[in-house]
Design a protein around this motif. Sequence first.
Motif, mmCIF file in Angstrom:
data_model
loop_
_atom_site.group_PDB
_atom_site.id
_atom_site.type_symbol
_atom_site.label_atom_id
_atom_site.label_comp_id
_atom_site.label_asym_id
_atom_site.label_seq_id
_atom_site.Cartn_x
_atom_site.Cartn_y
_atom_site.Cartn_z
ATOM 1 N N ASP A 162 -31.395 -17.416 -46.672
ATOM 2 C CA ASP A 162 -31.738 -18.738 -46.231
ATOM 3 C C ASP A 162 -33.016 -19.064 -45.557
ATOM 4 O OD1 ASP A 162 -29.530 -20.005 -47.439
ATOM 5 O OD2 ASP A 162 -28.235 -19.422 -45.825
ATOM 6 N N ASP B 243 -24.098 -22.692 -56.549
ATOM 7 C CA ASP B 243 -23.874 -23.643 -55.696
ATOM 8 C C ASP B 243 -23.781 -24.906 -56.633
ATOM 9 O OD1 ASP B 243 -23.923 -22.505 -53.542
ATOM 10 O OD2 ASP B 243 -26.317 -22.849 -53.346
ATOM 11 N N MET C 101 -22.214 -29.249 -53.191
ATOM 12 C CA MET C 101 -23.311 -29.352 -52.604
ATOM 13 C C MET C 101 -24.297 -30.380 -52.811
ATOM 14 S SD MET C 101 -25.828 -25.944 -51.250
ATOM 15 C CE MET C 101 -24.257 -25.291 -50.517
ATOM 16 N N PRO D 47 -30.534 -31.902 -53.418
ATOM 17 C CA PRO D 47 -31.466 -31.453 -52.160
ATOM 18 C C PRO D 47 -31.159 -30.416 -51.316
ATOM 19 C CG PRO D 47 -31.145 -33.737 -52.153
ATOM 20 C CD PRO D 47 -29.939 -33.397 -52.941
ATOM 21 N N ARG D 48 -29.733 -30.081 -51.113
ATOM 22 C CA ARG D 48 -29.494 -29.006 -50.294
ATOM 23 C C ARG D 48 -29.609 -27.645 -51.106
ATOM 24 N NH1 ARG D 48 -29.654 -25.461 -46.324
ATOM 25 N NH2 ARG D 48 -27.891 -24.388 -45.769
ATOM 26 N N VAL D 49 -29.145 -27.718 -52.330
ATOM 27 C CA VAL D 49 -29.176 -26.735 -53.060
ATOM 28 C C VAL D 49 -30.729 -26.291 -53.414
ATOM 29 C CG1 VAL D 49 -28.904 -25.661 -55.643
ATOM 30 C CG2 VAL D 49 -27.201 -27.486 -54.544
ATOM 31 N N THR E 159 -33.223 -26.733 -51.294
ATOM 32 C CA THR E 159 -33.798 -25.904 -50.116
ATOM 33 C C THR E 159 -33.174 -24.618 -49.914
ATOM 34 O OG1 THR E 159 -33.629 -27.888 -48.953
ATOM 35 C CG2 THR E 159 -33.489 -26.230 -47.525
ATOM 36 N N ARG E 160 -31.831 -24.462 -50.277
ATOM 37 C CA ARG E 160 -31.195 -23.143 -49.953
ATOM 38 C C ARG E 160 -31.995 -21.919 -51.001
ATOM 39 N NH1 ARG E 160 -26.214 -21.132 -48.653
ATOM 40 N NH2 ARG E 160 -25.547 -20.968 -50.718
#
Length: 298
Positions: A25, A71, A77, A80-82, A84-85
Amino acid sequence: MKQATTLDYGRRVEKVIRHMGAHLDDALDLDALAEIACLSPYHFHRIYAGMTGETAAESLRRLRLHRAASDLLDGTMPLPRVATRAGYGSVAAFGRAFQSSYGVAPAAYRKRGFLVADYADHLPASRSLKPEHAMFNVTIRDTQAIRLAALRHVGHYLEIGPVFARLYAWAGPRGLMSATTRGLGIYYSDTKSSPPAEWRSDACISIGPDVAIDAQIDAGAEDGPRLIDLAGGRHAVLRHQGPYAELHKAYDWLFGTWLPQSGEEPADRPCFEEYLNNPRDLPPEEWLTEISLPLVAR
């Protein structure tokens, strides 16, 4: 002297892989990775690629996309979060990278839930497009015992990739990797009854029956390699094709559909997986895994 130098470089690369796996991360600067390896940035990238077969940036990208596939299948999730991760600044950039590697857009993969075109034939009847064909192929085999070198992993099973990379970085300089070396994962924990942080597994490679792990050479880490003699005997073997993130579906079918109807009884030993090809060389839709379920002798 040459052997000692090779082992030292292997330890340095293993240290970098360990750090990457624990910090997926984080924004990992390649010069910082060179510092972890105690190597000049001018030479680190070539040494890493020479010992692992890929650059550090390629390793990081592959590990993050592998986690992103999980993910996406989890479904909870936001996209957008996927992204970013996975280390991307936008959904569009992530989409291009994911499609380049997996051959399908992230949203489409999440909606389908599988990658291989005919995978629907293998889903449980409630989800299959062809319920009458809702099955995997399972064979009963009598297997031989095998000696393994193993590294312990504690955490989500899909995060075992960096541990395999560390194992290869340890084994290569010791002459333990060859065209006949087998890669296996042994999985001990019930994923339905314990949190992922407590799951225990081993990343393993096959070694010769006469190979011993030298305590002096391999000292320095409490979680260093150890020997496992994996028992042979009767096993139910299911072959899965596709990303590792989809393997849980095969396990659900094996235990929920095949085993109750088979007339077989599972032995008191953990399941293990054998990885039949190299995920670095092939697209995810071609990855082959055999799941082996130990059975009681007859």
